[in-house]
Structures are given as C-alpha cells and as structure tokens.
Design a protein around this motif. Structure first.
Motif, mmCIF file in Angstrom:
data_model
loop_
_atom_site.group_PDB
_atom_site.id
_atom_site.type_symbol
_atom_site.label_atom_id
_atom_site.label_comp_id
_atom_site.label_asym_id
_atom_site.label_seq_id
_atom_site.Cartn_x
_atom_site.Cartn_y
_atom_site.Cartn_z
ATOM 1 N N GLY A 152 45.759 27.468 42.240
ATOM 2 C CA GLY A 152 45.017 28.344 41.341
ATOM 3 C C GLY A 152 43.640 28.743 41.846
ATOM 4 N N ASN A 153 43.346 28.556 43.107
ATOM 5 C CA ASN A 153 42.038 28.868 43.689
ATOM 6 C C ASN A 153 41.987 30.364 44.035
ATOM 7 N N TYR A 154 41.742 31.190 43.029
ATOM 8 C CA TYR A 154 41.816 32.642 43.189
ATOM 9 C C TYR A 154 40.585 33.214 43.896
ATOM 10 N N HIS A 155 40.707 34.494 44.233
ATOM 11 C CA HIS A 155 39.657 35.236 44.929
ATOM 12 C C HIS A 155 38.872 36.131 43.973
ATOM 13 N N VAL A 156 37.695 36.512 44.444
ATOM 14 C CA VAL A 156 36.971 37.664 43.916
ATOM 15 C C VAL A 156 37.134 38.750 44.969
ATOM 16 N N LEU A 157 37.448 39.958 44.543
ATOM 17 C CA LEU A 157 37.567 41.083 45.463
ATOM 18 C C LEU A 157 36.242 41.828 45.490
ATOM 19 N N TYR A 158 35.712 42.003 46.691
ATOM 20 C CA TYR A 158 34.448 42.709 46.888
ATOM 21 C C TYR A 158 34.740 44.035 47.587
ATOM 22 N N PHE A 159 34.444 45.120 46.900
ATOM 23 C CA PHE A 159 34.637 46.453 47.449
ATOM 24 C C PHE A 159 33.313 46.868 48.097
ATOM 25 N N GLY A 160 33.304 46.905 49.409
ATOM 26 C CA GLY A 160 32.087 47.234 50.129
ATOM 27 C C GLY A 160 32.125 48.646 50.691
ATOM 28 N N GLU A 161 31.142 49.447 50.296
ATOM 29 C CA GLU A 161 31.034 50.762 50.920
ATOM 30 C C GLU A 161 30.649 50.549 52.374
ATOM 31 N N ILE A 162 31.419 51.145 53.270
ATOM 32 C CA ILE A 162 31.131 51.036 54.696
ATOM 33 C C ILE A 162 29.990 51.998 54.988
#
Length: 167
Positions: free
Chosen positions: A151-161
């Motif tokens: 159950g060790n889930y992620h956070v998704l980080y949307f990075g503008e390149i």
C-alpha cells in the motif's frame, strides 16, 4: 558542452532509458538528493511540455520535493552509471549523501535551482505545476497487487519542462 533541445526531440531515447533507470534530483535549501526512477511519463498538457514523476510518501525525496516545487531528471543514455542507478535506487538520502557516495558530479540547473547530474547525457529541468496523490480506490487490482502490495502509494508530480538539453 550542452545543447538545448525541444522536449520531444529525444523522446524515444528518454522513454527507453527511463525503463532502465534515470535520476530524479531535488534540492531544498542546501539539501540535494537524487533517487533512481524507472516510472514516469513524457507528454503535453495544459499547453505545456510535461514530465510526470512518481515519488512514494516513504521516500526522503518526497520530503524535499514537497518543499522545493521543482525537480530535474537526468538520463544516462550511453550505458554509464549502472552501478550508481542501482545504489541510488536502494539507499536513502536520509542515511547518507548518495551524490558523494557515488562520486556523482552536479551541474547547476540553468532555469531551476535544482542541479542535474553532469555524467548523464540528457536533462530535463521541471517546475511542478500540479501534483496528485494516488487514490487506491481508483487503482486496478492487478496494479495494486503487483506494484503496491504494502500500500505504499505514490504522489504524481506533473513538472513543466522549462528546459531540456543534451551533452
């Protein structure tokens, strides 16, 4: 010497290397940490080139990226740094300085405050424009079983390149 490129110019090479490993680097104040990633995505959203990085809550990088608001991704495209990818994927920056331990050379970011790893070939500098914690209720069972048995889930980080470049 570095040459700026369009974010999509080396997309095939980037995506092929991502599966073998790349370095996600974050800087908060004087703390710099890198970790190995093998999951992420390259795309175009909100009229912006985007790299989406995934960081688990349990990672030291999570503590830093939450404060930093930016990250870099460095890709070793020529088969180098295999041992370092392994090391940075199994050790925590809470316990040791992975950059020092692996004798990695950092180069200041051109646009962001976070450095890139100079021994790599392809670099993305990213500013976080959106983040989204995973909701386990929305994850299919096959992925839960395979990627999240504890159950060790992620956070998704949307990075503008904001800059992409190659050696």
């Amino acid at each position: 010497m570095y040459r700026e490129i369009k974010f999509s110019e080396m997309s095939k090479e980037l995506l092929e290397q991502l599966q073998k490993g790349a370095f996600l680097t974050v800087k908060d104040g004087d703390k710099v940490n890198t970790m190995t990633i093998a999951w992420g995505s390259l795309g175009f959203m909100w009229y912006k080139p985007i790299f989406t990085a995934m960081v688990r809550y349990s990672r030291y990088t999570y503590e830093l990226i939450e404060k930093a608001g930016e990250f870099t991704v460095s890709f070793p495209l020529n088969g180098q740094l295999k041992e370092e990818l392994g090391f940075c994927g199994t050790k925590s920056g809470r316990d040791l300085d992975k950059i020092k331990e692996c004798d990695l050379k950092i180069k200041a970011g051109d646009v962001v405050n976070t450095p890139v790893l100079d021994q790599c070939d392809l670099h993305l500098e990213c500013k976080i424009v959106y983040k989204q914690p995973m909701d386990e209720k929305n994850v299919c069972q096959e992925i839960k079983d395979k990627a999240y048995p504890q159950g060790n889930y992620h956070v998704l980080y949307f990075g503008e390149i904001v800059k992409a470049y190659i050696k």
